[in-house]
Design a protein around this motif. Structure first.
Motif, PDB file in Angstrom:
ATOM      1  N   LYS A  81       0.828  -1.205   0.000  1.00 58.80           N
ATOM      2  CA  LYS A  81       0.000   0.000   0.000  1.00 58.80           C
ATOM      3  C   LYS A  81       0.865   1.259   0.000  1.00 58.80           C
ATOM      4  O   LYS A  81       0.534   2.247  -0.650  1.00 58.80           O
ATOM      5  N   SER A  82       1.967   1.204   0.741  1.00 60.19           N
ATOM      6  CA  SER A  82       2.864   2.364   0.780  1.00 60.19           C
ATOM      7  C   SER A  82       3.477   2.632  -0.585  1.00 60.19           C
ATOM      8  O   SER A  82       3.575   3.789  -1.019  1.00 60.19           O
ATOM      9  N   ALA A  83       3.900   1.552  -1.265  1.00 64.97           N
ATOM     10  CA  ALA A  83       4.498   1.713  -2.586  1.00 64.97           C
ATOM     11  C   ALA A  83       3.497   2.328  -3.567  1.00 64.97           C
ATOM     12  O   ALA A  83       3.845   3.208  -4.363  1.00 64.97           O
ATOM     13  N   ILE A  84       2.268   1.853  -3.519  1.00 64.46           N
ATOM     14  CA  ILE A  84       1.228   2.388  -4.398  1.00 64.46           C
ATOM     15  C   ILE A  84       0.939   3.854  -4.071  1.00 64.46           C
ATOM     16  O   ILE A  84       0.816   4.693  -4.964  1.00 64.46           O
ATOM     17  N   TYR A  85       0.851   4.146  -2.785  1.00 60.35           N
ATOM     18  CA  TYR A  85       0.538   5.513  -2.345  1.00 60.35           C
ATOM     19  C   TYR A  85       1.593   6.497  -2.849  1.00 60.35           C
ATOM     20  O   TYR A  85       1.263   7.531  -3.457  1.00 60.35           O
ATOM     21  N   PHE A  86       2.884   6.188  -2.624  1.00 63.14           N
ATOM     22  CA  PHE A  86       3.931   7.136  -3.000  1.00 63.14           C
ATOM     23  C   PHE A  86       4.195   7.136  -4.499  1.00 63.14           C
ATOM     24  O   PHE A  86       4.662   8.146  -5.042  1.00 63.14           O
ATOM     25  N   SER A  87       3.921   6.025  -5.191  1.00 64.93           N
ATOM     26  CA  SER A  87       4.087   6.021  -6.640  1.00 64.93           C
ATOM     27  C   SER A  87       3.072   6.940  -7.313  1.00 64.93           C
ATOM     28  O   SER A  87       3.320   7.463  -8.401  1.00 64.93           O
ATOM     29  N   GLN A  88       1.937   7.155  -6.662  1.00 63.53           N
ATOM     30  CA  GLN A  88       0.916   8.049  -7.183  1.00 63.53           C
ATOM     31  C   GLN A  88       1.140   9.502  -6.773  1.00 63.53           C
ATOM     32  O   GLN A  88       0.421  10.389  -7.227  1.00 63.53           O
ATOM     33  N   ARG A  89       2.129   9.728  -5.932  1.00 62.93           N
ATOM     34  CA  ARG A  89       2.425  11.077  -5.441  1.00 62.93           C
ATOM     35  C   ARG A  89       3.927  11.338  -5.579  1.00 62.93           C
ATOM     36  O   ARG A  89       4.657  11.401  -4.572  1.00 62.93           O
ATOM     37  N   PRO A  90       4.436  11.494  -6.789  1.00 63.00           N
ATOM     38  CA  PRO A  90       5.885  11.634  -7.015  1.00 63.00           C
ATOM     39  C   PRO A  90       6.491  12.873  -6.368  1.00 63.00           C
ATOM     40  O   PRO A  90       7.655  12.847  -5.963  1.00 63.00           O
ATOM     41  N   LYS A  91       5.734  13.964  -6.249  1.00 63.97           N
ATOM     42  CA  LYS A  91       6.289  15.171  -5.636  1.00 63.97           C
ATOM     43  C   LYS A  91       6.551  14.957  -4.144  1.00 63.97           C
ATOM     44  O   LYS A  91       7.579  15.394  -3.620  1.00 63.97           O
ATOM     45  N   ILE A  92       5.614  14.289  -3.469  1.00 65.80           N
ATOM     46  CA  ILE A  92       5.807  13.990  -2.047  1.00 65.80           C
ATOM     47  C   ILE A  92       6.986  13.044  -1.871  1.00 65.80           C
ATOM     48  O   ILE A  92       7.823  13.218  -0.973  1.00 65.80           O
ATOM     49  N   SER A  93       7.076  12.025  -2.746  1.00 66.28           N
ATOM     50  CA  SER A  93       8.160  11.055  -2.669  1.00 66.28           C
ATOM     51  C   SER A  93       9.513  11.735  -2.857  1.00 66.28           C
ATOM     52  O   SER A  93      10.471  11.463  -2.118  1.00 66.28           O
ATOM     53  N   LYS A  94       9.591  12.620  -3.846  1.00 67.14           N
ATOM     54  CA  LYS A  94      10.848  13.312  -4.116  1.00 67.14           C
ATOM     55  C   LYS A  94      11.250  14.203  -2.948  1.00 67.14           C
ATOM     56  O   LYS A  94      12.436  14.287  -2.595  1.00 67.14           O
ATOM     57  N   PHE A  95      10.262  14.857  -2.334  1.00 63.06           N
ATOM     58  CA  PHE A  95      10.553  15.733  -1.193  1.00 63.06           C
ATOM     59  C   PHE A  95      11.055  14.925   0.008  1.00 63.06           C
ATOM     60  O   PHE A  95      12.073  15.267   0.618  1.00 63.06           O
ATOM     61  N   LEU A  96      10.370  13.832   0.347  1.00 61.36           N
ATOM     62  CA  LEU A  96      10.765  13.016   1.499  1.00 61.36           C
ATOM     63  C   LEU A  96      12.104  12.333   1.268  1.00 61.36           C
ATOM     64  O   LEU A  96      12.839  12.059   2.222  1.00 61.36           O
ATOM     65  N   ASN A  97      12.421  12.065   0.006  1.00 60.25           N
ATOM     66  CA  ASN A  97      13.685  11.414  -0.322  1.00 60.25           C
ATOM     67  C   ASN A  97      14.891  12.310  -0.041  1.00 60.25           C
ATOM     68  O   ASN A  97      16.022  11.833   0.044  1.00 60.25           O
ATOM     69  N   LEU A  98      14.670  13.608   0.129  1.00 62.90           N
ATOM     70  CA  LEU A  98      15.762  14.521   0.444  1.00 62.90           C
ATOM     71  C   LEU A  98      16.224  14.388   1.886  1.00 62.90           C
ATOM     72  O   LEU A  98      17.364  14.731   2.223  1.00 62.90           O
ATOM     73  N   PHE A  99      15.358  13.900   2.771  1.00 62.09           N
ATOM     74  CA  PHE A  99      15.647  13.906   4.199  1.00 62.09           C
ATOM     75  C   PHE A  99      16.389  12.635   4.618  1.00 62.09           C
ATOM     76  O   PHE A  99      16.049  11.529   4.211  1.00 62.09           O
ATOM     77  N   HIS A 100      17.410  12.852   5.457  1.00 62.55           N
ATOM     78  CA  HIS A 100      18.217  11.762   5.989  1.00 62.55           C
ATOM     79  C   HIS A 100      18.247  11.854   7.513  1.00 62.55           C
ATOM     80  O   HIS A 100      18.126  12.938   8.083  1.00 62.55           O
ATOM     81  N   TYR A 101      18.406  10.709   8.141  1.00 60.89           N
ATOM     82  CA  TYR A 101      18.618  10.691   9.588  1.00 60.89           C
ATOM     83  C   TYR A 101      19.718   9.697   9.907  1.00 60.89           C
ATOM     84  O   TYR A 101      19.988   8.772   9.140  1.00 60.89           O
ATOM     85  N   ASP A 102      20.396   9.917  11.036  1.00 58.32           N
ATOM     86  CA  ASP A 102      21.506   9.044  11.410  1.00 58.32           C
ATOM     87  C   ASP A 102      21.560   8.858  12.912  1.00 58.32           C
ATOM     88  O   ASP A 102      21.046   9.678  13.688  1.00 58.32           O
ATOM     89  N   LEU A 103      22.182   7.773  13.313  1.00 59.30           N
ATOM     90  CA  LEU A 103      22.426   7.459  14.721  1.00 59.30           C
ATOM     91  C   LEU A 103      23.866   6.982  14.831  1.00 59.30           C
ATOM     92  O   LEU A 103      24.297   6.128  14.057  1.00 59.30           O
ATOM     93  N   GLY A 104      24.606   7.553  15.774  1.00 56.81           N
ATOM     94  CA  GLY A 104      26.018   7.199  15.845  1.00 56.81           C
ATOM     95  C   GLY A 104      26.609   7.253  17.236  1.00 56.81           C
ATOM     96  O   GLY A 104      25.962   7.652  18.208  1.00 56.81           O
TER      97      GLY A 104
END
Length: 240
Positions: free
Chosen positions: A86-109
């Motif tokens: 369902k997540s794959a279908i949801y984000f495949s239909q919303r490429p702008k949201i996917s591209k925006f969220l893909n910019l964000f990174h998080y780390d633990l160290g």
């Protein structure tokens, strides 16, 4: 005796977390990269006396910074496309949201830091030498530029525990592990700016500058001691 136990306990915990982080990629499908950094902390000690007035006794001093972290993408679109969900279908239909969220990174160290300082009072010189170990976490966007270059702005949090520390006053040394202003967990928050260069598909090089401030410092009869380190570092990132 208690200080030796706490020091040994802190080192034991760090070793166990290192083992877990090394094993983590075997089980994780979200992992994106490992990164290592080495650099310097330039620390400003901020002392406020019992009357609530800042006292300018300290001068900037440098210390070592080491860091190893595991980094993730908030939304890994490549892995997501390979799944039928369902997540794959949801984000495949919303490429702008996917591209925006893909910019964000998080780390633990895990990191090792020296927060040092020097100063003088009434013509008597003194210095602080400290060794902290702890964990850190960051979250923020990485903006692609041109020819493999990118810039990342990250909000960061750190928890640091003193494992060794000495104060030199004149010709005498004092153990900081017994001082209320130093012992225990110290919390930091800050902002980091990082410049990255993609070398190839597996390796990136980066340099960053970060500014931190301590929080929830203990109030003692003599006053409150805060730290404001600035970290300058460079390192490499290994992409999976």
């Amino acid at each position: 005796m208690i200080n030796l136990f706490l020091r040994g306990w802190a080192i034991y915990c760090v070793r166990r977390v290192v083992v877990l982080l090394l094993l983590f990629p075997i089980y994780s499908v979200q992992a994106q990269a490992w990164k290592w950094a080495i650099g310097s902390n330039i620390t400003q000690y901020q002392f406020t006396n019992s009357a609530g007035k800042p006292v300018d006794l300290f001068k900037l001093q440098s210390g070592l910074h080491l860091d190893i972290a595991h980094e993730h993408v908030l939304l890994d679109t490549v892995r997501l496309i390979s799944k039928f969900s369902k997540s794959a279908i949801y984000f495949s239909q919303r490429p702008k949201i996917s591209k925006f969220l893909n910019l964000f990174h998080y780390d633990l160290g895990l990191n090792y830091n020296q927060f040092n300082a020097i100063g003088d009072v009434q013509q008597i010189a003194f210095s602080y030498q400290t060794d902290y170990v702890g964990v850190s976490a960051g979250f923020g966007p990485r903006i692609p530029l041109i020819k493999g270059w990118s810039i990342q702005v990250t909000g960061r949090m750190m928890g640091q525990y003193l494992v060794s520390g000495q104060q030199l006053v004149g010709s005498r040394y004092f153990d900081l592990l017994s001082e209320p202003q130093f012992k225990g967990l110290r919390m930091f928050s800050g902002v980091q700016i990082e410049v990255n260069k993609r070398v190839n598909a597996q390796v990136s090089a980066f340099a960053h500058v970060a500014s931190y401030q301590t929080h929830f410092s203990k109030v003692t009869p003599t006053g409150t001691l805060d730290m404001a380190p600035m970290t300058l570092a460079m390192g490499i990132r290994l992409h999976q």
